[in-house]
Write a protein that holds these residues in place. Structure first.
Motif, PDB file in Angstrom:
ATOM      1  N   HIS A   1      -4.944  -3.802   5.042  1.00  0.00           N
ATOM      2  CA  HIS A   1      -4.972  -3.071   3.779  1.00  0.00           C
ATOM      3  C   HIS A   1      -6.386  -2.568   3.469  1.00  0.00           C
ATOM      4  N   ARG A   2      -7.371  -3.439   3.678  1.00  0.00           N
ATOM      5  CA  ARG A   2      -8.760  -3.011   3.460  1.00  0.00           C
ATOM      6  C   ARG A   2      -9.132  -1.918   4.459  1.00  0.00           C
ATOM      7  N   MET A   3      -8.621  -2.072   5.677  1.00  0.00           N
ATOM      8  CA  MET A   3      -8.936  -1.101   6.723  1.00  0.00           C
ATOM      9  C   MET A   3      -8.478   0.303   6.349  1.00  0.00           C
TER      10      MET A   3
ATOM     11  N   HIS B   1       0.849  -1.194   0.000  1.00  0.00           N
ATOM     12  CA  HIS B   1       0.000   0.000   0.000  1.00  0.00           C
ATOM     13  C   HIS B   1       0.883   1.242   0.000  1.00  0.00           C
ATOM     14  N   HIS B   2       0.573   2.192  -0.888  1.00  0.00           N
ATOM     15  CA  HIS B   2       1.320   3.453  -0.909  1.00  0.00           C
ATOM     16  C   HIS B   2       0.769   4.372   0.174  1.00  0.00           C
ATOM     17  N   LEU B   3       1.599   4.684   1.171  1.00  0.00           N
ATOM     18  CA  LEU B   3       1.142   5.508   2.301  1.00  0.00           C
ATOM     19  C   LEU B   3       0.604   6.842   1.788  1.00  0.00           C
ATOM     20  N   ILE B   4       1.416   7.584   1.049  1.00  0.00           N
ATOM     21  CA  ILE B   4       0.891   8.763   0.356  1.00  0.00           C
ATOM     22  C   ILE B   4       0.376   8.234  -0.977  1.00  0.00           C
TER      23      ILE B   4
ATOM     24  N   LEU C   1       6.626   9.141  -5.720  1.00  0.00           N
ATOM     25  CA  LEU C   1       6.024   8.533  -4.525  1.00  0.00           C
ATOM     26  C   LEU C   1       6.096   7.007  -4.592  1.00  0.00           C
ATOM     27  N   ASP C   2       6.486   6.503  -5.754  1.00  0.00           N
ATOM     28  CA  ASP C   2       6.623   5.050  -5.894  1.00  0.00           C
ATOM     29  C   ASP C   2       8.018   4.652  -5.431  1.00  0.00           C
ATOM     30  N   THR C   3       8.197   4.707  -4.127  1.00  0.00           N
ATOM     31  CA  THR C   3       9.507   4.457  -3.541  1.00  0.00           C
ATOM     32  C   THR C   3       9.332   3.603  -2.285  1.00  0.00           C
ATOM     33  N   GLU C   4      10.349   2.823  -1.972  1.00  0.00           N
ATOM     34  CA  GLU C   4      10.237   1.828  -0.909  1.00  0.00           C
ATOM     35  C   GLU C   4       9.667   2.396   0.394  1.00  0.00           C
TER      36      GLU C   4
END
Ligand SMILES: [Zn+2]
Ligand SMILES: [Zn+2]
Length: 159
Positions: free
Chosen positions: A114-116, A84-87, A100-103
């Protein structure tokens, strides 16, 4: 199909791999990518290898609670977690020079957490976001990704 559905569908499937072949490369700031049109919707490309490294770094454990075991994936033979991407990637344009696609922006989560983070009420969502903000803000800051907890709550539609 929305941006977020993409994260949760084909994208998750693309992460299933033999993780012994996933290199442990140090994280470097990545340049912002171009948006792509997929089925008439603008999307930001996500590199499965980046998420695979994030998942491997998290040791296939849910980053909200390492005791959240799921099941062993038939492909990876590891505890199944999702990325899941936090931002969320849809806020990429708020960050001009860095992807933003970074570890550090990718969390390994059990399917329930993840659903939550996508579907829970604000009370639960805020709890998750606070936890992950504290966990990742320094690493993200070091990459030039500056944001506050208030910003993060706003990204998820909350004040
Ligand atoms: Zn997600
Ligand atoms: Zn979990």
């Amino acid at each position: 199909m929305s941006d977020e559905d993409l994260e949760d569908g084909d994208y998750q499937n693309s992460l299933e791999t033999d993780f012994r072949k996933v290199e442990d490369k140090p994280e470097v700031p990545k340049k912002k990518k171009k948006q792509r049109i997929l089925n008439g919707v603008k999307v930001w490309d996500r590199d499965p290898k980046v998420a695979q490294r994030a998942i491997k770094k998290a040791l296939f454990q849910c980053e909200f609670d390492i005791n959240h075991s799921t099941f062993i994936s038939s492909v990876s033979k590891e505890n199944y977690v999702e990325a899941h991407h936090l931002i969320p990637m849809k806020f990429q344009n708020d960050f001009e020079n860095v992807s933003l696609d970074t570890e550090s922006n990718i969390l390994a989560l059990c399917p329930n957490c993840h659903r939550m983070i996508h579907h829970s009420r604000p009370k639960e969502k805020k709890l998750l976001l606070k936890e992950f903000y504290e966990k990742r803000k320094d690493q993200l800051h070091n990459l030039g990704i500056e944001f506050s907890l208030v910003n993060l709550n706003n990204f998820y539609g909350m004040k």
